[in-house]
Scaffold this active site. Sequence first.
Site, PDB file in Angstrom:
ATOM      1  CB  THR A 190      -0.315  -5.036  12.251  1.00 44.14           C
ATOM      2  OG1 THR A 190       0.322  -3.821  12.041  1.00 44.14           O
ATOM      3  CG2 THR A 190      -0.951  -4.649  13.722  1.00 44.14           C
ATOM      4  CB  SER A 407      -2.729   5.070  -1.796  1.00 47.32           C
ATOM      5  OG  SER A 407      -1.544   4.352  -2.260  1.00 47.32           O
TER       6      SER A 407
END
Length: 407
Positions: A190, A407
């Site tokens: 990103t 996670s």
Amino acid sequence: MQKIEGGVTAAKGFEAAAAAAGIKYHDRTDMALIFSEKPCKVAGAFTTNVVKAAPVKWDRNVVDSGMKAQAVIVNSGIANACTGEEGMKYCEETAKEAANVLGIDAKSVLVGSTGVIGMQLPMERVKDGIRKLAEAKKPDLESGTQAAQAIMTTDTKKKEVAVTVEISDVTVTIGGMAKGSGMIHPNMCTMLAFITTDAKISRKALQAALGEDVEDTYNMISVDGDTSTNDTVLLLANGVAGNEKIRYGTWEYEAFKTALHYVNETLAKEMAGDGEGATALFEAKVIGADTKEQAKKLAKSIVCSNLTKAAIAGHDANWGRILCAMGYSGAQFDPEKVDLYFKSEAGKLKIIENGVALNYSEEKATEILSQPKVTAIADIKEGDVEATAWGCDLTHGYININADYRS
């Protein structure tokens, strides 16, 4: 042009700040502010991914409308992507809160987010972070550095750069910060980049300078071949330097664009070299091409090849992987004319000539490929055009980071 210390606060009239809002991370700052004392003309470039994060849509509306911007609020940890109508509402709430505490128009607030896709932003924490940012903002270089650190996710180091350039006997400054380490394959990663300048410049010239340069900088890097939902580059100009207005097509425009290119290229290379799990910046330079498009396709194909990236990680001069990557790039060339070199601080070594391996030293090749920056130079002997792309090696570390990122 001269390189100077600093980032987004190097240009006159800009302030910055960082804050710990606890959006996802609880051991570091995770929000940043860029603020201008005067409204700025703004240019932008954005992801071509069909799936676009809410901040991308928000910022694009501001840029396309021609409205001036005065503040940028950025959070790390959560990308605000794939969040539906609620995500756009969060952009609006962010802008309104920033406008309230900064005393500016909500329509002049740009937003940026980076991190996990699909999670909703904890807006009370975001709003608390905005209030902290407003109280902490300063024009000093350290505040700019702190802002650059606050937008990091899996980045291992902050990315900032600043330069000055003389335009009409007036010193103009351009500074920038960026984040990017994984999901890097811009088509505008990103990837976020925020650039500030105190130049007085027309909106047409500002957008043209950024739009043209993106193609040779951010769009020439790749870490993993994934184009993000959040890729954004924003360029803000407040005109505080007091130079004669820069207009498109003039020599002043070319001088500005040259300085902007240095900023963009520096940030792009820092992102490529800081790829997740990377140990080396891998540069592919194609020379002797007939057209720019041909050179770009070939160079980008080399740095995107996972097999080549793995060979660089192993310091293995497996040149066949490079020639193979060139072959499926979509660009036409004669493989029996290609000369290939490896280059680094340890020296330069010719590996193949006219498509055939030379009797080179494997030991020397390994030494060259063991450096923190490695360049492959492919001469296709068809013309005098060249292009460079940047990536990184592919290590086990990339899998370790991305196997449990959410996670």
